[in-house]
Write a protein that holds these residues in place. Structure first.
Motif, PDB file in Angstrom:
ATOM      1  N   LYS A  77       0.901  -1.271  -0.045  1.00  0.00           N
ATOM      2  CA  LYS A  77       0.036   0.022   0.033  1.00  0.00           C
ATOM      3  C   LYS A  77       1.120   1.215  -0.103  1.00  0.00           C
ATOM      4  CE  LYS A  77      -3.978  -2.210   2.592  1.00  0.00           C
ATOM      5  NZ  LYS A  77      -4.223  -2.280   3.677  1.00  0.00           N
ATOM      6  N   GLU A  96      -8.136   1.626 -18.883  1.00  0.00           N
ATOM      7  CA  GLU A  96      -8.636   0.347 -18.202  1.00  0.00           C
ATOM      8  C   GLU A  96      -7.521  -0.099 -17.317  1.00  0.00           C
ATOM      9  OE1 GLU A  96     -11.884  -1.328 -21.207  1.00  0.00           O
ATOM     10  OE2 GLU A  96      -9.714  -1.564 -21.831  1.00  0.00           O
ATOM     11  N   SER A  99      -7.091   1.957 -14.267  1.00  0.00           N
ATOM     12  CA  SER A  99      -8.118   1.735 -13.454  1.00  0.00           C
ATOM     13  C   SER A  99      -8.065   0.648 -12.653  1.00  0.00           C
ATOM     14  CB  SER A  99      -9.513   1.893 -14.569  1.00  0.00           C
ATOM     15  OG  SER A  99     -10.631   1.198 -13.565  1.00  0.00           O
ATOM     16  N   LEU A 100      -7.568  -0.528 -13.156  1.00  0.00           N
ATOM     17  CA  LEU A 100      -7.423  -2.022 -12.527  1.00  0.00           C
ATOM     18  C   LEU A 100      -6.510  -1.494 -11.254  1.00  0.00           C
ATOM     19  CD1 LEU A 100      -7.393  -4.949 -12.600  1.00  0.00           C
ATOM     20  CD2 LEU A 100      -5.710  -4.862 -14.467  1.00  0.00           C
ATOM     21  N   LEU A 101      -5.236  -1.050 -12.038  1.00  0.00           N
ATOM     22  CA  LEU A 101      -3.932  -1.107 -11.041  1.00  0.00           C
ATOM     23  C   LEU A 101      -4.485  -0.166  -9.716  1.00  0.00           C
ATOM     24  CD1 LEU A 101      -0.960  -0.876 -13.384  1.00  0.00           C
ATOM     25  CD2 LEU A 101      -1.808  -2.732 -11.896  1.00  0.00           C
ATOM     26  N   SER A 103      -7.599   0.560  -8.689  1.00  0.00           N
ATOM     27  CA  SER A 103      -8.659  -0.237  -7.991  1.00  0.00           C
ATOM     28  C   SER A 103      -7.877  -1.287  -6.867  1.00  0.00           C
ATOM     29  CB  SER A 103      -9.512  -0.833  -8.870  1.00  0.00           C
ATOM     30  OG  SER A 103     -10.361   0.034  -9.607  1.00  0.00           O
ATOM     31  N   LEU A 104      -7.030  -2.007  -7.602  1.00  0.00           N
ATOM     32  CA  LEU A 104      -6.256  -2.857  -6.609  1.00  0.00           C
ATOM     33  C   LEU A 104      -5.599  -2.243  -5.509  1.00  0.00           C
ATOM     34  CD1 LEU A 104      -4.978  -5.322  -9.487  1.00  0.00           C
ATOM     35  CD2 LEU A 104      -6.554  -6.173  -7.612  1.00  0.00           C
ATOM     36  N   ALA A 105      -5.139  -1.078  -5.817  1.00  0.00           N
ATOM     37  CA  ALA A 105      -4.348  -0.400  -4.766  1.00  0.00           C
ATOM     38  C   ALA A 105      -5.212   0.282  -3.605  1.00  0.00           C
ATOM     39  CB  ALA A 105      -3.502   0.798  -5.279  1.00  0.00           C
ATOM     40  N   GLY A 106      -6.909   0.168  -3.969  1.00  0.00           N
ATOM     41  CA  GLY A 106      -7.481   0.455  -2.975  1.00  0.00           C
ATOM     42  C   GLY A 106      -8.279   1.764  -3.121  1.00  0.00           C
ATOM     43  N   PHE A 107      -8.036   2.513  -4.453  1.00  0.00           N
ATOM     44  CA  PHE A 107      -8.387   3.746  -4.655  1.00  0.00           C
ATOM     45  C   PHE A 107      -9.656   3.580  -5.985  1.00  0.00           C
ATOM     46  CE2 PHE A 107      -4.158   4.513  -3.504  1.00  0.00           C
ATOM     47  CZ  PHE A 107      -4.210   5.410  -2.786  1.00  0.00           C
ATOM     48  N   ASP A 108     -10.709   4.524  -5.532  1.00  0.00           N
ATOM     49  CA  ASP A 108     -11.914   4.663  -6.534  1.00  0.00           C
ATOM     50  C   ASP A 108     -11.861   5.942  -7.152  1.00  0.00           C
ATOM     51  OD1 ASP A 108     -13.350   2.197  -6.443  1.00  0.00           O
ATOM     52  OD2 ASP A 108     -14.067   2.675  -4.555  1.00  0.00           O
ATOM     53  N   LYS A 151      -1.395   5.873  -6.903  1.00  0.00           N
ATOM     54  CA  LYS A 151      -1.194   5.119  -5.800  1.00  0.00           C
ATOM     55  C   LYS A 151      -0.967   6.091  -4.727  1.00  0.00           C
ATOM     56  CE  LYS A 151       0.609   0.581  -4.591  1.00  0.00           C
ATOM     57  NZ  LYS A 151       1.307  -0.463  -4.815  1.00  0.00           N
TER      58      LYS A 151
ATOM     59  N   LYS B   3     -12.878  -5.820  -2.337  1.00  0.00           N
ATOM     60  CA  LYS B   3     -12.878  -4.846  -3.580  1.00  0.00           C
ATOM     61  C   LYS B   3     -11.753  -5.373  -4.688  1.00  0.00           C
ATOM     62  CE  LYS B   3     -11.340  -0.110  -4.302  1.00  0.00           C
ATOM     63  NZ  LYS B   3     -12.048   0.146  -5.274  1.00  0.00           N
ATOM     64  N   PRO B 173      -1.213  -4.250  -3.527  1.00  0.00           N
ATOM     65  CA  PRO B 173      -1.510  -4.926  -2.299  1.00  0.00           C
ATOM     66  C   PRO B 173      -2.463  -6.054  -2.323  1.00  0.00           C
ATOM     67  CG  PRO B 173      -2.740  -2.813  -2.035  1.00  0.00           C
ATOM     68  CD  PRO B 173      -1.720  -2.620  -3.437  1.00  0.00           C
TER      69      PRO B 173
END
Lengths: 236, 461
Positions: A77, A96, A99-101, A103-108, A151, B3, B173
């Motif tokens: 993180k 895209e 957006s994927l990376l 989102s995986l990092a926890g951001f919208d 990120k 998520k 993560p």
């Protein structure tokens, strides 16, 4: 001041071969550290240890005071990584992929924010929605940078980031690093590019056969002297 | 975690819908399944039509006999020339898994003669056609679906590593296990979507009864798919190249779907030989033919021991009488009775032996299960033969009073003749056993995968 990246007697052996001899290193927020060395010197091994992709034989790697081996997911993180060859999903667009990376990092992020990251990293706006299979190496690198920006990482790990980039793209990349550093991001970069390392780094380490043999501040030597020092170590 | 799961599943969907080869493969499976349903349905419809046509043949035969013999015929003439049929009606699920219905007879022509030869005779079928088996939905699920699972899973990890996208994703993560789980979940969802679509289409098209078997069918197919996902997972966690995974998984497919079932089949024939079929046919034939040369008194003495109610029948004085003929036919049957029981029990033992060893091959177990659901397995055939034999007993019980009490057989008496239809049923015991075996195989393969994962280097570089 707290360190955001730290190696404490960090070492890695592959059977009999010592890929990384005990390494001690600390980076403060906003610092840019370049690790110079030939192929096989242990630069990528060091980065992989900080990423948790390989397990240390001895010592520990810490990111934001968390031990990487014990918190392999949590530490990610706080760090962003740009490899030498940024490889994206070829069937997805730059947008895209980002957006994927993110989102995986926890951001919208909203679509326009994601677009801003891509534009800020230097990706031409007309390329944003095209499949990345058709991107050049430089363009893919820029999506990687945008992912790192999105990120908001405390540490940026770079493995030969300017290899294969044209001088203009390389220069733009340097400027971006300085900008991130000013915002407080610590950058740890493995590179062969002595000139670029001297230009952007606050500290430089020279690595040979898995050992950090010399460390200096970038202001200590000019580019010519740095190259001479480097070559001296390599010829020993 | 949730998520990350959602994001990765969505990314998988985005990748999948742009991957033409996978879309094409999924479409091919759907088309193969569609053809399997059509082909299975066509075969069962053909069998149904033929069984229905037997009624026409039966009536035609009666009409001929009514023309040939007067209203007061000798029951012996009728018993000899009149053909009736034992019918094995397919279950409504048979079209989805034809099983042994194409290899074993689904109707038997029966006359009043000795029964065992009649039970063992059936129409000739092209053995080449039988060797290839039927193309039904069960074939698609047992043989082709695992290939689809292998095709979408073999490079699930290795392709990401070889392409270089793995490092980028895992620098986020997200753990490797979450990443692999999402990829497997997406593919499992896709496979189950195909399974549900094909099953629903199969039920609607063939008119299969939508009873509890829908859940058995779906549950068993889910277990079977999980088994193959477990096999893929066990190979994937070795973290070898895509080429290695592909060869390894195709090898496992070949071993489990073709080689092991063939070995089990051949071994069962060596281990449990059934030689009584030919022996009883020959013995019965010898006994019946020897009946012509034996003194009539001796024949009747042995016959009346079994049918004392006809002891006071009028004696046979001439060279030939139907009741004498049918008496030695009956004695021919009785002489091979124990051989026939041995024959049936050995057939059963062989099937039990093969089923017991099919535990080593999930495809064989799954095929056994689908056949049991459709009522098309060996059990169903043996139950039909048993029922046909009982029908022959009922025929004898109907005709013998006419024969041995010297009563004339009138045209109206045809109406009282027993008829036979055996309705195939699902084999519940076999279903339960196969479901349990499949669940154990699936659990075993996942346990094996986790052990492999435990002993594999966790490093990514």
């Amino acid at each position: 001041m707290a360190f955001v990246l730290e190696a404490k007697n960090l070492s890695k052996n592959y059977q009999e071969k010592q890929a990384l001899k005990p390494l001690n290193l600390q980076l403060q927020p906003g610092e840019i550290y370049s690790l110079l060395g030939p192929n096989g010197a242990g630069k990528s091994t060091t980065i992989n240890l900080f990423l948790g992709f390989i397990e240390p034989t001895g010592g520990m790697a810490l990111i934001n005071n968390l031990e990487v081996a014990k918190h392999p997911v949590e530490i990610k993180k706080h760090l962003a990584y740009i490899p030498e060859q940024v490889v994206l999903y070829p069937n997805l667009s730059g947008f895209e992929n980002l957006s994927l990376l993110s989102s995986l990092a926890g951001f919208d992020y909203r679509a326009d924010t994601l677009n801003d990251f891509l534009i800020r990293s230097g990706l031409p706006s007309e390329a944003i929605n095209k499949r990345t299979g058709a991107y050049s190496k430089g363009m893919r690198q820029k999506v990687g940078i945008a992912a790192a920006l999105a990120k908001r990482a405390k540490v940026l790990l770079l493995d030969e980031p300017t290899s294969g980039l044209d001088p203009k793209a390389s220069n733009e990349f340097s400027e971006l690093l300085l900008q991130l550093s000013a915002e407080g991001t610590a950058v740890f970069m493995a590179t062969h590019d002595i000139f670029r390392a001297r230009e952007v780094s606050s500290r430089i380490g020279i690595m040979k056969a898995g050992e950090l043999v010399h460390e200096l501040s970038s202001g200590e030597l000019d580019a010519y002297e740095l190259e001479k020092l480097y070559l001296n170590y390599m010829h020993d | 975690m949730k998520k990350a799961l959602r994001t990765l599943l969505y990314a998988e969907w985005l990748n999948f819908k742009t991957e033409r080869s996978l879309l094409l493969f999924a479409l091919l499976i759907l088309m193969a399944g569609g053809y399997g349903i059509y082909s299975g349905h066509a075969e069962i419809q053909r069998q149904r039509a033929k069984i229905e046509h037997l009624d026409h043949l039966y009536q035609e035969n009666i009409a001929e006999l009514k023309t040939k013999y007067a209203d007061t015929a000798d029951a012996g003439d009728i018993g000899y020339y009149h053909a009736t049929f034992a019918r094995h009606m397919p279950d409504s699920w048979a079209a989805l898994s034809i099983g042994q219905r194409d290899a074993n007879p689904y109707y038997i022509k029966l006359r009043l003669l000795a029964v065992h030869n009649q039970l063992c005779s059936s129409e000739n079928t092209n053995p080449d056609k039988l060797a290839t088996g039927s193309f039904d939905l069960a074939f698609v699920l047992v043989f082709l679906l695992p290939l689809f699972i292998v095709a979408i899973c073999f490079n699930l990890f290795s392709a990401e590593k070889e392409r270089g996208t793995l490092a980028l994703v895992l620098s986020q993560p997200v753990s490797l296990s979450t990443f692999l789980l999402c990829k497997l979940l997406f593919r499992f969802g896709l496979v189950m979507l195909l399974v549900v679509l094909l099953t629903a289409a199969g039920i609607l098209f063939t008119g299969a009864q939508p009873d509890g078997r829908v859940w058995v069918w779906l549950g068993a197919t889910t277990l079977y798919c999980l088994f193959w996902f477990g096999v893929c997972y066990a190979v994937i966690v070795l973290k070898k190249s895509s080429a290695f995974n592909a060869i390894c998984l195709l090898g496992v497919w070949l071993l489990l779907t073709i080689i092991l079932p063939v070995i089990i089949n051949v071994a069962s024939q060596i281990k449990q030989p059934v030689t009584e079929g030919l022996a009883l046919t020959l013995k019965q034939r010898e006994q019946v033919h020897a009946g012509w040369d034996k003194p009539k008194d001796e024949t009747f003495k042995r016959f009346f021991a079994h049918y004392p109610q006809y002891r006071n029948t009028s004696p046979v004085t001439g060279r030939f009488a139907w009741k004498w003929y049918f008496a030695f036919q009956e004695l021919g049957d009785r002489s091979v009775e124990s051989l026939y029981q041995t024959y049936l029990s050995k057939l059963q033992s062989r099937a039990d032996w093969a089923n017991r060893f099919s535990v080593v091959s999930a495809p064989a177990t799954f095929q056994v299960l689908l056949n049991a659901v459709g009522g098309t397995d060996l059990q169903a055939h043996l139950a039909f033969v048993k029922s046909a034999r009982q029908f022959h007993h009922r025929l004898k019980a109907y005709y013998y009073p006419f024969l041995f009490n010297d009563q004339p057989f009138r045209h109206a008496d045809y109406n009282g003749e027993p008829r036979h239809v055996y309705q195939a049923k699902p084999d519940k015991a076999a279903i339960s056993m196969a479901l349990l075996t499949l669940a154990i195989s699936t659990a075993f393969v996942f346990a094996l995968a986790f052990v492999i994962q435990l002993f594999t280097n966790p490093e990514l570089k």
